[in-house]
Design a protein around this motif. Sequence first.
Motif, PDB file in Angstrom:
ATOM      1  N   LYS A   2       0.833  -1.284  -0.013  1.00 42.28           N
ATOM      2  CA  LYS A   2       0.052   0.175  -0.167  1.00 42.28           C
ATOM      3  C   LYS A   2       0.726   1.515  -0.141  1.00 42.28           C
ATOM      4  O   LYS A   2       1.791   1.431   0.719  1.00 42.28           O
ATOM      5  N   ASN A   3       0.371   2.253  -0.930  1.00 40.76           N
ATOM      6  CA  ASN A   3       1.086   3.426  -0.897  1.00 40.76           C
ATOM      7  C   ASN A   3       0.581   4.319   0.282  1.00 40.76           C
ATOM      8  O   ASN A   3      -0.799   4.638   0.138  1.00 40.76           O
ATOM      9  N   VAL A   4       1.196   4.943   0.886  1.00 37.64           N
ATOM     10  CA  VAL A   4       0.699   5.604   2.036  1.00 37.64           C
ATOM     11  C   VAL A   4       1.152   7.275   2.247  1.00 37.64           C
ATOM     12  O   VAL A   4       2.501   7.348   2.074  1.00 37.64           O
ATOM     13  N   TYR A  27       4.112  -1.838   3.322  1.00 37.10           N
ATOM     14  CA  TYR A  27       3.766  -0.469   3.142  1.00 37.10           C
ATOM     15  C   TYR A  27       4.951   0.336   2.450  1.00 37.10           C
ATOM     16  O   TYR A  27       5.921  -0.070   2.773  1.00 37.10           O
ATOM     17  N   ASP A  66      -3.062   4.619  -1.760  1.00 31.30           N
ATOM     18  CA  ASP A  66      -3.932   3.639  -1.183  1.00 31.30           C
ATOM     19  C   ASP A  66      -4.785   4.022   0.303  1.00 31.30           C
ATOM     20  O   ASP A  66      -5.693   3.675   0.709  1.00 31.30           O
ATOM     21  N   LYS A  67      -3.597   4.769   1.252  1.00 35.20           N
ATOM     22  CA  LYS A  67      -4.145   5.156   2.226  1.00 35.20           C
ATOM     23  C   LYS A  67      -3.576   6.352   2.848  1.00 35.20           C
ATOM     24  O   LYS A  67      -2.449   6.874   2.540  1.00 35.20           O
ATOM     25  N   GLU A  93      -8.208   4.990   1.418  1.00 34.78           N
ATOM     26  CA  GLU A  93      -8.517   4.783   2.841  1.00 34.78           C
ATOM     27  C   GLU A  93      -8.069   5.702   3.821  1.00 34.78           C
ATOM     28  O   GLU A  93      -6.940   6.214   3.557  1.00 34.78           O
TER      29      GLU A  93
END
Length: 464
Positions: A2-4, A27, A66-67, A93
């Motif tokens: 996930k790209n945060v 992550y 993504d988040k 998200e």
Amino acid sequence: MKNVVIFGASSGGKIVADALLRQPERYQLKYFLDNDASRWGQQLLGITIAGGMDELATLAKAEPIDKVIVAISSIGEDDLAVISDTCRQWDIELRIIPQALDIVFEDPILNQMREVSVADLLGRHEVSLADDLVSAEIQGQTVLVTGAAGSIGSEVVRQVAKFAPARIIGLDVNENDLYLLELFVGRHFPEIVFSSVICSIQDRTELERELTGQGIDVVFHCAAHKHVPLMERSPVQAVKNNVLGTLNVAQVADELAIGRFVLISTDKAVNPTNVMGASKRVAELIVLEMNRRSDTRFMAVRFGNVLGSAGSVIPIFKELLKEGRDLTITDERMTRYFMTIPEAARLVIESGVQGQGGELFVLEMGEPVEILTLARKMIELSRAQSDIKIIGLRPGEKLYEELFYDMDSVIPTDNRKILLSTAEADQQLDLAQLRQEIEAVIADASGSRSFLGRYVASFSGAQA
């Protein structure tokens, strides 16, 4: 993977970033965002601070995000609303770290991330306690919490536990949730003795048997029936639990020479139009009367609705949205006062330890919230396609709640969130006669409303 993106490049952001960077297989931390323009373009832990919150949409256009994690526990509701809207637009998200006082340092911070709630968007901010004052009254003491399995009671237990009492006694009839609370205290506060007592406050004999010899120092009386429509249908149950139950616990506290007794009350006790509110007003009068005749320091704390408590509007709305149903409100003009469960519990505890006896404290609730606005925010957060339907007032409901009988009699305390109402202790009760009348009501339930009307002038006692 996930790209945060983390919003907040201070201590909270650094803690979250460190946790993310330890899990590179799950992550990829792409950027920090922070509203402090002087930090834009700098790096933290090797990650660029790309700009302010307005930069989020630009980043989402350029590459998949993504988040987003908001790492500022005290973020303003306006800023959070902007971030929430952007995340909803780009299907990102969104998570937020807990309030600082709610962080459990033994648990990994990523396990404590939570969804953004309607409470965040309504602007209820973190409340800190006067730690020295509370600690002086709680540390090493034995604390009884009635209604300990409920929303407020269980949070009072969790907050009290932070001040190292020797023992907490949780009393309730809900054995399942009480057992879960016992397990929680055992995990997080193993040095505290937690005793679960399954007992009804309506049974004075059983109360005496369970509490005698326990060495209790402080009582937080949270147990109550609080559901307005249900109490309209079953008024005798409100009398038995809210009036008789309070009288029982208060008199046992007096007999056992317990130091402090704190009643949790409600704004619905002010000029009540419903059975629940009238029964809680009588409970307030009982506590104030007990203070006149006892060495125990009796006091009451009154506040409005609690966001997310069992049976309240938010869990009901959540369930309707989960089922894809429309939300129903009774009147588009209706407003209510709200605060979060931790906020209410902390202020109840501080009120209880600062009181000298005979006080009726009122928690500062901020501005009332339109229920229509609340419903709209919840629909936005859930991304549901639900509509809002107006269905008309239910029996016993008010359009607007009040916190005081007389605004001119309200004075501040050392905590700006806690006010003191000084003009509500004049009505005196004959408690022996009150008990006789309660017993008569229990024998003939048809007299419940008229009984409440005799003690609460503003309550007509008529069927709503």
